[in-house]
Design an enzyme around this catalytic site. Structure first.
Site, PDB file in Angstrom:
ATOM      1  CB  SER A   1       2.561 -33.456  36.386  1.00 13.72           C
ATOM      2  OG  SER A   1       2.467 -32.355  37.272  1.00 13.72           O
TER       3      SER A   1
ATOM      4  CE1 TYR B   1      -0.564 -31.002  32.727  1.00 14.61           C
ATOM      5  CE2 TYR B   1      -0.208 -30.796  35.091  1.00 14.61           C
ATOM      6  CZ  TYR B   1       0.296 -30.990  33.825  1.00 14.61           C
ATOM      7  OH  TYR B   1       1.643 -31.195  33.634  1.00 14.61           O
TER       8      TYR B   1
END
Length: 254
Positions: free
Chosen positions: A145, A158
């Protein structure tokens, strides 16, 4: 890398980026595609049906990448059915929306779970398939990501997990060379159910519209754009340990 006649495994392959990647692999000539799921059985089976319609031998397997025993059992079932694996796409992931400033809300339990799925999970799956990947001189693509590179995303856990996944990619690229290449594709904002689940339909539409005004290419990425990048790095026979960012160029103007 020649994909025609190859066999691929895509974790979390029933929806969003995983589904788009599985279909792109089938379109590129893979003879077999295994998609794994942990919660979205109907979606995974729908994806398998579409893969079969495209002429690909496809199967959906329920696997939690946080469970090493089940991951190793998956590898054995794939070996028994196909005899080989050429491509592994570690796409399965999780998150928990926690405001970054609210440190107390990010409990140890949540932090460890996110790391277990997003970092140790891809390691477990890669470890289980390493023998077949070495034998076929295959390739691994980890889906990270943009949150690996900036202080953003749905939670601190995350972002940290995706940064760790990028480093895991570099370590695995060295450890599995010269037989296996390992690269990362790092999406920015992608129009998927993941995003609408976090922000709601209207909330995501507003966020994406505002972001497009700052994105050099002026559009929001779709799952197909990420799948393009996956196939791109698979085609780069002399590239390993690298990361491709798919965010329309936003990262160059943050």
């Amino acid at each position: 890398m020649e994909l025609r006649g190859s066999v691929a495994v895509v974790t979390g392959g029933g929806t969003g980026i995983g589904r788009a990647t599985a279909l792109a692999l089938a379109g590129a000539g893979c003879r077999g595609v295994v998609v794994t799921w942990s919660r979205s059985e109907a979606d995974a089976r729908s994806t398998v049906a579409d893969l079969a319609e495209a002429g690909c031998e496809a199967v959906a397997e329920r696997v939690d990448v946080a469970d090493d025993e089940r991951v190793r059992a998956l590898a054995e079932r794939v070996r028994d059915r196909f005899g080989r694996v050429d491509v592994l796409v570690n796409n399965a992931g999780t998150t928990r929306a926690v405001p970054h400033a609210d440190l107390d809300a990010l409990t140890d339990e949540v932090f460890h779970h996110v790391l277990d799925v997003n970092v140790v999970g891809p390691f477990r799956v890669t470890r289980a398939f390493t023998g077949m990947l070495r034998a076929s001189r295959g390739a691994v693509v980890n889906i990270a990501s943009i949150s690996a590179y900036r202080a953003g995303g749905s939670s601190i856990a995350y972002g940290v997990s995706k940064a760790a996944l990028a480093q895991l990619t570099r370590n695995l690229a060295a450890a599995l060379a010269p037989e296996v290449r390992v690269n990362t594709v790092s999406p920015g904002t992608v129009a998927t159910r993941w995003q609408t689940g976090l922000h709601g339909e209207e909330g995501f539409a507003e966020r994406a519209g505002a972001e497009r005004r700052t994105v050099p290419l002026g559009r929001t990425s779709g799952p197909g754009h990420v799948a393009q990048a996956v196939l791109g790095v698979l085609a780069m026979d002399q590239v390993t340990g690298e990361s491709v960012i798919v965010d329309g160029g936003k990262h160059v103007v943050y």
